[in-house]
Motif scaffolding. Structure first.
Motif, mmCIF file in Angstrom:
data_model
loop_
_atom_site.group_PDB
_atom_site.id
_atom_site.type_symbol
_atom_site.label_atom_id
_atom_site.label_comp_id
_atom_site.label_asym_id
_atom_site.label_seq_id
_atom_site.Cartn_x
_atom_site.Cartn_y
_atom_site.Cartn_z
ATOM 1 N N UNK A 1 0.966 -1.048 -0.016
ATOM 2 C CA UNK A 1 0.042 0.117 -0.030
ATOM 3 C C UNK A 1 0.828 1.180 -0.030
ATOM 4 N N UNK A 2 0.551 2.249 -0.921
ATOM 5 C CA UNK A 2 1.333 3.265 -0.859
ATOM 6 C C UNK A 2 0.659 4.364 0.152
ATOM 7 N N UNK A 3 1.580 5.436 0.491
ATOM 8 C CA UNK A 3 1.122 6.426 1.259
ATOM 9 C C UNK A 3 1.126 7.870 0.473
ATOM 10 N N UNK A 4 0.610 8.759 1.110
ATOM 11 C CA UNK A 4 0.471 10.197 0.671
ATOM 12 C C UNK A 4 1.460 10.961 1.608
ATOM 13 N N UNK A 5 2.309 11.720 1.190
ATOM 14 C CA UNK A 5 2.976 12.643 2.006
ATOM 15 C C UNK A 5 2.889 14.083 1.756
ATOM 16 N N UNK A 6 3.063 15.073 2.506
ATOM 17 C CA UNK A 6 3.106 16.446 2.199
ATOM 18 C C UNK A 6 4.362 17.138 2.678
ATOM 19 N N UNK A 7 4.851 18.146 1.943
ATOM 20 C CA UNK A 7 5.897 18.962 2.196
ATOM 21 C C UNK A 7 5.685 20.163 2.214
ATOM 22 N N UNK A 8 6.162 21.046 2.903
ATOM 23 C CA UNK A 8 6.198 22.538 2.882
ATOM 24 C C UNK A 8 6.025 23.248 4.338
ATOM 25 N N UNK A 9 5.716 24.423 4.320
ATOM 26 C CA UNK A 9 5.309 25.407 5.375
ATOM 27 C C UNK A 9 4.356 24.636 6.222
ATOM 28 N N UNK A 10 4.867 24.529 7.593
ATOM 29 C CA UNK A 10 3.838 23.717 8.574
ATOM 30 C C UNK A 10 2.318 24.347 8.611
ATOM 31 N N UNK A 11 2.300 25.483 8.633
ATOM 32 C CA UNK A 11 0.889 26.128 8.592
ATOM 33 C C UNK A 11 0.159 25.599 7.254
ATOM 34 N N UNK A 12 0.876 25.461 6.228
ATOM 35 C CA UNK A 12 0.040 24.764 5.016
ATOM 36 C C UNK A 12 -0.305 23.250 4.954
ATOM 37 N N UNK A 13 0.537 22.404 5.581
ATOM 38 C CA UNK A 13 0.277 21.081 5.440
ATOM 39 C C UNK A 13 -0.015 20.321 6.682
ATOM 40 N N UNK A 14 0.006 21.118 8.002
ATOM 41 C CA UNK A 14 -0.409 20.485 9.052
ATOM 42 C C UNK A 14 -1.810 19.784 9.252
ATOM 43 N N UNK A 15 -2.762 20.724 8.392
ATOM 44 C CA UNK A 15 -4.178 20.116 8.411
ATOM 45 C C UNK A 15 -4.356 18.718 7.628
ATOM 46 N N UNK A 16 -3.429 18.472 6.732
ATOM 47 C CA UNK A 16 -3.566 17.016 5.932
ATOM 48 C C UNK A 16 -3.309 16.063 6.899
ATOM 49 N N UNK A 17 -2.669 16.147 8.024
ATOM 50 C CA UNK A 17 -2.438 14.924 8.996
ATOM 51 C C UNK A 17 -3.946 14.254 9.417
ATOM 52 N N UNK A 18 -4.792 15.241 9.410
ATOM 53 C CA UNK A 18 -6.240 14.667 9.694
ATOM 54 C C UNK A 18 -6.729 13.554 8.787
ATOM 55 N N UNK A 19 -6.166 13.504 7.680
ATOM 56 C CA UNK A 19 -6.560 12.735 6.388
ATOM 57 C C UNK A 19 -5.647 11.582 6.262
ATOM 58 N N UNK A 20 -4.612 11.294 7.150
ATOM 59 C CA UNK A 20 -3.849 10.227 7.068
ATOM 60 C C UNK A 20 -2.470 10.509 6.243
ATOM 61 N N UNK A 21 -2.322 11.784 5.996
ATOM 62 C CA UNK A 21 -1.162 12.145 5.126
ATOM 63 C C UNK A 21 0.069 12.175 6.169
ATOM 64 N N UNK A 22 1.203 11.749 5.557
ATOM 65 C CA UNK A 22 2.326 12.009 6.399
ATOM 66 C C UNK A 22 2.850 13.369 6.043
ATOM 67 N N UNK A 23 2.863 14.167 7.086
ATOM 68 C CA UNK A 23 3.178 15.549 6.972
ATOM 69 C C UNK A 23 4.902 15.651 7.376
ATOM 70 N N UNK A 24 5.462 16.227 6.491
ATOM 71 C CA UNK A 24 6.728 16.651 6.800
ATOM 72 C C UNK A 24 6.865 18.240 6.753
#
Length: 73
Positions: free
Chosen positions: A1-24
């Motif tokens: 199974x593959x995962x989704x990640x998000x990279x960038x400024x914390x304020x822009x990516x942090x909300x994606x964690x609620x959808x199971x995205x690996x936030x970096x």
């Protein structure tokens, strides 16, 4: 199974964690490049903020894997 990640400024990516995205969170270009280099092998899609995409340059965005998507400004 593959995962989704998000990279960038914390304020822009942090909300994606609620959808199971690996936030970096990465606040500067070097942190963005380090996060990209450290992506787990099972990441199939990387969501980038516009600043993160600029920091990476065109190479990773043109690669076949992982897929990338850039957030709107």
């Amino acid at each position: 199974m593959t995962h989704v990640a998000a990279i960038g400024e914390r304020r822009r990516v942090i909300g994606l964690a609620t959808a199971g995205v690996v936030v970096l969170p990465a606040e500067d270009p070097e942190a963005v490049r380090a996060a990209w280099r450290g992506l787990p092998a099972d990441v199939g899609l990387v969501i980038l903020t516009p600043a993160a995409a600029t920091a990476l340059g065109p190479g990773p965005l043109e690669a076949r894997e992982p897929l990338t998507a850039v957030m709107p400004p």
